[in-house]
Design a protein around this motif. Structure first.
Motif, PDB file in Angstrom:
ATOM      1  N   GLY A 128      57.228  35.610  77.892  1.00 45.80           N
ATOM      2  CA  GLY A 128      55.884  35.834  78.389  1.00 45.80           C
ATOM      3  C   GLY A 128      55.384  34.632  79.152  1.00 45.80           C
ATOM      4  O   GLY A 128      56.080  33.624  79.273  1.00 45.80           O
ATOM      5  N   TYR A 129      54.165  34.754  79.674  1.00 47.71           N
ATOM      6  CA  TYR A 129      53.584  33.640  80.411  1.00 47.71           C
ATOM      7  C   TYR A 129      52.064  33.679  80.311  1.00 47.71           C
ATOM      8  O   TYR A 129      51.453  34.718  80.050  1.00 47.71           O
ATOM      9  N   GLU A 150      49.850  32.841  70.678  1.00 44.02           N
ATOM     10  CA  GLU A 150      49.711  34.228  70.265  1.00 44.02           C
ATOM     11  C   GLU A 150      50.788  35.113  70.892  1.00 44.02           C
ATOM     12  O   GLU A 150      51.195  36.114  70.300  1.00 44.02           O
ATOM     13  N   VAL A 151      51.262  34.751  72.070  1.00 40.72           N
ATOM     14  CA  VAL A 151      52.352  35.515  72.679  1.00 40.72           C
ATOM     15  C   VAL A 151      53.583  35.522  71.786  1.00 40.72           C
ATOM     16  O   VAL A 151      54.288  36.525  71.681  1.00 40.72           O
ATOM     17  N   ILE A 152      53.856  34.391  71.098  1.00 45.02           N
ATOM     18  CA  ILE A 152      55.057  34.329  70.257  1.00 45.02           C
ATOM     19  C   ILE A 152      54.730  34.543  68.776  1.00 45.02           C
ATOM     20  O   ILE A 152      55.537  34.217  67.906  1.00 45.02           O
ATOM     21  N   VAL A 180      46.552  38.823  77.300  1.00 40.74           N
ATOM     22  CA  VAL A 180      47.925  38.373  77.542  1.00 40.74           C
ATOM     23  C   VAL A 180      48.937  39.456  77.194  1.00 40.74           C
ATOM     24  O   VAL A 180      50.120  39.287  77.422  1.00 40.74           O
ATOM     25  N   SER A 181      48.490  40.583  76.654  1.00 40.58           N
ATOM     26  CA  SER A 181      49.441  41.593  76.192  1.00 40.58           C
ATOM     27  C   SER A 181      50.303  42.126  77.320  1.00 40.58           C
ATOM     28  O   SER A 181      51.480  42.414  77.137  1.00 40.58           O
ATOM     29  N   SER A 182      49.749  42.218  78.534  1.00 41.18           N
ATOM     30  CA  SER A 182      50.527  42.735  79.651  1.00 41.18           C
ATOM     31  C   SER A 182      51.510  41.708  80.176  1.00 41.18           C
ATOM     32  O   SER A 182      52.338  42.027  81.018  1.00 41.18           O
ATOM     33  N   ASP A 188      60.440  42.930  72.030  1.00 38.83           N
ATOM     34  CA  ASP A 188      61.465  43.149  71.022  1.00 38.83           C
ATOM     35  C   ASP A 188      62.114  41.860  70.566  1.00 38.83           C
ATOM     36  O   ASP A 188      62.677  41.780  69.472  1.00 38.83           O
ATOM     37  N   SER A 189      62.064  40.825  71.393  1.00 37.43           N
ATOM     38  CA  SER A 189      62.719  39.564  71.049  1.00 37.43           C
ATOM     39  C   SER A 189      61.850  38.680  70.174  1.00 37.43           C
ATOM     40  O   SER A 189      62.250  37.588  69.803  1.00 37.43           O
ATOM     41  N   LEU A 190      60.641  39.173  69.823  1.00 41.10           N
ATOM     42  CA  LEU A 190      59.707  38.345  69.076  1.00 41.10           C
ATOM     43  C   LEU A 190      59.696  38.688  67.594  1.00 41.10           C
ATOM     44  O   LEU A 190      58.773  38.345  66.880  1.00 41.10           O
TER      45      LEU A 190
END
Length: 296
Positions: A128-129, A150-152, A180-182, A188-190
């Motif tokens: 993500g970014y 929060e992304v990770i 940031v959800s988009s 799946d990798s989290l």
């Protein structure tokens, strides 16, 4: 132990400052302003609109929005022709992929440029970014790094989010940010990024700027958050970015090899000048050292 790596872009992943300086000087020269490489370095790490405003202040006879557009288009063209990866950084990213450690891009650059870099990065590197067009307070506020957390999967206490100007980004059910959800590229990798408890107290290095909100947060939740952030390595080059990352509580490493200003007095945990011999295992050792200081 190493949970994730949070990467600044310009001067950290790519040596793009020469591109920005060339484009800025060209715009100023063509439109009655004055600009130099030295001035450009003082803008390193700052959002593009702020740099455009400074160009206006230095005599460039264009609206800020037009300077911003020309800057982004000019640098984007150069990066499309050749992404100026810093030597060795792609090997570091591949090492992290092999070790199952996610990376998140945390940049003040526009979304277009963030996505261009993510597309050209080693496969699977970025999950993500966070970019300069997100509705967030900008660096040196820790908000971009709190969003990346929060992304990770790190749950940031709501009081810390609010204390750093992120109240409007709070989700209604989970306390997570909605904007940031988009930008989560591979959810799946989290899978194995949940929080863990039973940690010691925070040491005296890299304490989040928002620590004054601790009185509102549950002590266990706050200690868990601090420990989880310490397990994230943030790599930054500018003082603005270093202050942002360190204030979030991440184990902050300053990349000093490609910036024209002195960041030695910054709040970073450690500094490096190249990516030679930097691997997932080496980054893990930085986390181990940081956690040891937190127990003292």
């Amino acid at each position: 132990m190493l949970k994730a790596v949070l990467w600044d872009m310009d001067g950290t992943l790519i040596d793009s400052e020469p591109y920005w300086h060339q484009v800025e000087m060209g715009i100023a020269r063509e439109h009655g302003g004055y600009w130099s490489e030295d001035i450009g370095w003082t803008c390193s790490g700052k959002p593009v609109p702020q740099v455009a405003q400074k160009m206006v202040d230095n005599g460039t006879e264009l609206p800020v929005s037009e300077i911003e557009r020309l800057m982004i288009e000019g640098v984007a063209r150069k990066e499309a022709e050749h992404m100026p990866w810093i030597e060795g950084v792609e090997d570091v990213l591949r090492s992290l992929v092999a070790a199952g450690i996610p990376s998140v891009l945390v940049t003040a650059s526009p979304r277009r440029m963030a996505e261009n870099l993510v597309r050209q990065a080693p496969e699977g590197a970025f999950v993500g970014y966070v970019c300069g067009e997100d509705d967030l307070p900008k660096k040196p506020n820790p908000a971009p790094y709190l969003a990346a957390a929060e992304v990770i999967g790190i749950e940031v206490p709501r009081e810390i989010l609010a204390a750093n100007g992120m109240t409007s980004q709070l989700g209604s059910s989970t306390g997570g940010r909605t904007d940031v959800s988009s930008q989560i590229l591979d959810s799946d990798s989290l899978g194995n990024t949940g929080n863990h408890g039973n940690y010691g107290n925070q040491g005296n290095r890299n304490v989040p700027a928002s620590e004054h909100s601790a009185e509102f947060a549950d002590d266990v939740q706050l200690d868990t958050f601090r420990h989880e952030m310490a397990r994230c390595v943030a790599l930054e080059d500018s003082m603005t970015g270093i202050e942002s990352a360190a204030a979030s509580g991440a184990t902050t490493i300053a990349q000093t090899g490609f910036i024209g200003t002195d960041t030695s007095a910054g709040p970073q945990f450690a500094s490096i000048s190249s990516y030679s011999n930097l691997t997932a295992e080496a980054l893990e050792r930085y986390v181990e050292q940081r956690l040891a200081t937190m127990q003292q």
